[in-house]
Structure formats: C-alpha cells, structure tokens
Design a protein around this motif. Sequence first.
Motif, PDB file in Angstrom:
ATOM      1  N   LEU A   1     -81.106  23.258-120.054  1.00 48.17           N
ATOM      2  CA  LEU A   1     -81.434  24.679-120.027  1.00 48.17           C
ATOM      3  C   LEU A   1     -82.940  24.905-119.896  1.00 48.17           C
ATOM      4  O   LEU A   1     -83.376  25.790-119.168  1.00 48.17           O
ATOM      5  N   ILE A   2     -83.749  24.085-120.575  1.00 47.33           N
ATOM      6  CA  ILE A   2     -85.193  24.292-120.489  1.00 47.33           C
ATOM      7  C   ILE A   2     -85.831  23.524-119.334  1.00 47.33           C
ATOM      8  O   ILE A   2     -86.872  23.931-118.830  1.00 47.33           O
ATOM      9  N   MET A   3     -85.222  22.426-118.894  1.00 49.73           N
ATOM     10  CA  MET A   3     -85.831  21.609-117.838  1.00 49.73           C
ATOM     11  C   MET A   3     -85.512  22.109-116.435  1.00 49.73           C
ATOM     12  O   MET A   3     -86.310  21.932-115.522  1.00 49.73           O
ATOM     13  N   LEU A   4     -84.327  22.687-116.255  1.00 52.49           N
ATOM     14  CA  LEU A   4     -83.892  23.072-114.919  1.00 52.49           C
ATOM     15  C   LEU A   4     -84.013  24.579-114.739  1.00 52.49           C
ATOM     16  O   LEU A   4     -83.652  25.354-115.619  1.00 52.49           O
ATOM     17  N   SER A   5     -84.495  24.988-113.581  1.00 52.65           N
ATOM     18  CA  SER A   5     -84.595  26.410-113.285  1.00 52.65           C
ATOM     19  C   SER A   5     -83.755  26.814-112.081  1.00 52.65           C
ATOM     20  O   SER A   5     -83.528  27.993-111.858  1.00 52.65           O
ATOM     21  N   THR A   6     -83.299  25.856-111.304  1.00 52.29           N
ATOM     22  CA  THR A   6     -82.453  26.135-110.153  1.00 52.29           C
ATOM     23  C   THR A   6     -80.991  26.096-110.583  1.00 52.29           C
ATOM     24  O   THR A   6     -80.520  25.058-111.060  1.00 52.29           O
ATOM     25  N   PRO A   7     -80.251  27.204-110.427  1.00 50.64           N
ATOM     26  CA  PRO A   7     -78.852  27.233-110.890  1.00 50.64           C
ATOM     27  C   PRO A   7     -77.957  26.176-110.236  1.00 50.64           C
ATOM     28  O   PRO A   7     -76.985  25.736-110.851  1.00 50.64           O
ATOM     29  N   GLU A   8     -78.278  25.742-109.026  1.00 44.12           N
ATOM     30  CA  GLU A   8     -77.454  24.720-108.357  1.00 44.12           C
ATOM     31  C   GLU A   8     -77.549  23.363-109.052  1.00 44.12           C
ATOM     32  O   GLU A   8     -76.691  22.511-108.875  1.00 44.12           O
ATOM     33  N   LYS A   9     -78.600  23.146-109.817  1.00 42.67           N
ATOM     34  CA  LYS A   9     -78.794  21.862-110.497  1.00 42.67           C
ATOM     35  C   LYS A   9     -78.259  21.856-111.920  1.00 42.67           C
ATOM     36  O   LYS A   9     -78.264  20.822-112.565  1.00 42.67           O
ATOM     37  N   TYR A  10     -77.805  23.010-112.416  1.00 42.30           N
ATOM     38  CA  TYR A  10     -77.290  23.076-113.780  1.00 42.30           C
ATOM     39  C   TYR A  10     -76.063  22.191-113.944  1.00 42.30           C
ATOM     40  O   TYR A  10     -75.207  22.144-113.067  1.00 42.30           O
ATOM     41  N   PRO A  11     -75.958  21.489-115.083  1.00 41.16           N
ATOM     42  CA  PRO A  11     -74.690  20.828-115.376  1.00 41.16           C
ATOM     43  C   PRO A  11     -73.620  21.882-115.674  1.00 41.16           C
ATOM     44  O   PRO A  11     -73.922  23.060-115.881  1.00 41.16           O
ATOM     45  N   LEU A  12     -72.381  21.459-115.710  1.00 44.25           N
ATOM     46  CA  LEU A  12     -71.271  22.396-115.838  1.00 44.25           C
ATOM     47  C   LEU A  12     -71.353  23.235-117.110  1.00 44.25           C
ATOM     48  O   LEU A  12     -71.071  24.432-117.087  1.00 44.25           O
ATOM     49  N   THR A  13     -71.776  22.632-118.212  1.00 42.77           N
ATOM     50  CA  THR A  13     -71.840  23.384-119.469  1.00 42.77           C
ATOM     51  C   THR A  13     -72.857  24.521-119.388  1.00 42.77           C
ATOM     52  O   THR A  13     -72.566  25.641-119.787  1.00 42.77           O
TER      53      THR A  13
END
Length: 190
Positions: A122-134
């Motif tokens: 949640l804090i490391m990623l800002s691109t929604p395509e890279k988010y894990p499923l949770t």
Amino acid sequence: GYAFAKYTFPAGTALFSVVLGSIMVPTTALAIPTYLLFAGVNLTDTRWSVILPSLVSPFGVYLMRVYAADAVDTQLLEAARVDGAGELRIFFSVALRLLAPGFITVLLFTLVATWNNYFLPLIMLSTPEKYPLTVGLAQWQSAAAAGSGGQVLFSSVITGSLVSIVPLVIAFLYLQKYWQAGLATGGVKG
C-alpha cells in the motif's frame, strides 16, 4: 541459521542476539525507513519494493538455526570433512538435503506473510495495476463504496478473497511432499 547452528565464530552469539532482537521490532515500524531507503535508489512503485524486504526474515534465521541444530548431525559433517569435502560442498551435498523440510517451512511462512502483507504494498506502490490482489480489492471496495453512495460490494470482495488464496493452497499442496519426505528421512535404520 545453519551457520549459527554448526559453526563457532567470533561475535556469533552477539550477532544471533541481534537477529533475535530484530524479531521484536514490528514491521510497521520499519515501513517509513524502508520506503525512504527504496525511494533513495528509485525502487518505489516497482514489484521489487515489495519482494526485497520480504526476503529478509529474522524469524526464518531463528527457525533454521533451531532446525539445523538437530537435523544435521555434527558427526556427519566431520565424516564429510575427513573424506576431503570443502565447506561449500558439505553444505550443498549433505546439509541442504537434510535441511529441506525446514527450508520449505520457512519458505511457506515467508510466502504466506508476503502474500497477506497489506501495508507494505500500500505504501510502496502507487500504480493500481501493480497492486497485489489484497490491496487491489480493498481499493476497489473503497472506491465503489465512495462512488455509489456507500453501497458495499461484499460478494465481489469475498469472491476475490477466495480466489486470492488459491495460489497459497496450490503452494501448500505442492510443497507438502517435501515435508513428508523429511519426516520419513530418519524412519529407516541403515
């Protein structure tokens, strides 16, 4: 863990005490320093920013030390040294095979902890395509609830949560054979 269990070296006890002490530090307390460290080397918003911190597991080191102390017999290592094997060969040819069940256990603990980690991605990623499923499900849920006047998508989130555990179940079923092989290792008298 194997080195802590089978070798005596200067400051080994102090170093292992540091490893044990690091188990007591909550991972959320390390989130901001981890973010700043990865931002300094331009790794934020990459998958590596979630994978690399998960590779370091003080609990895994402790668990492997405890397991290696009993699983790898010191006399077996001495016999390999007498036969002329070097330390790397002893580790890869003898010890690693005996440590397989413990290694698989640490691997599964780390896999589950990484898979269920919500805060770090949640804090490391800002691109929604890279988010894990949770994280993606939670972001989708909050966006849908805010956009539709508070309508909650429980069925979609629960279905997504069920689908998200399928890779973990597959990993457990696949790696189960290594645990069973480890249990049977000492069952036959030579």
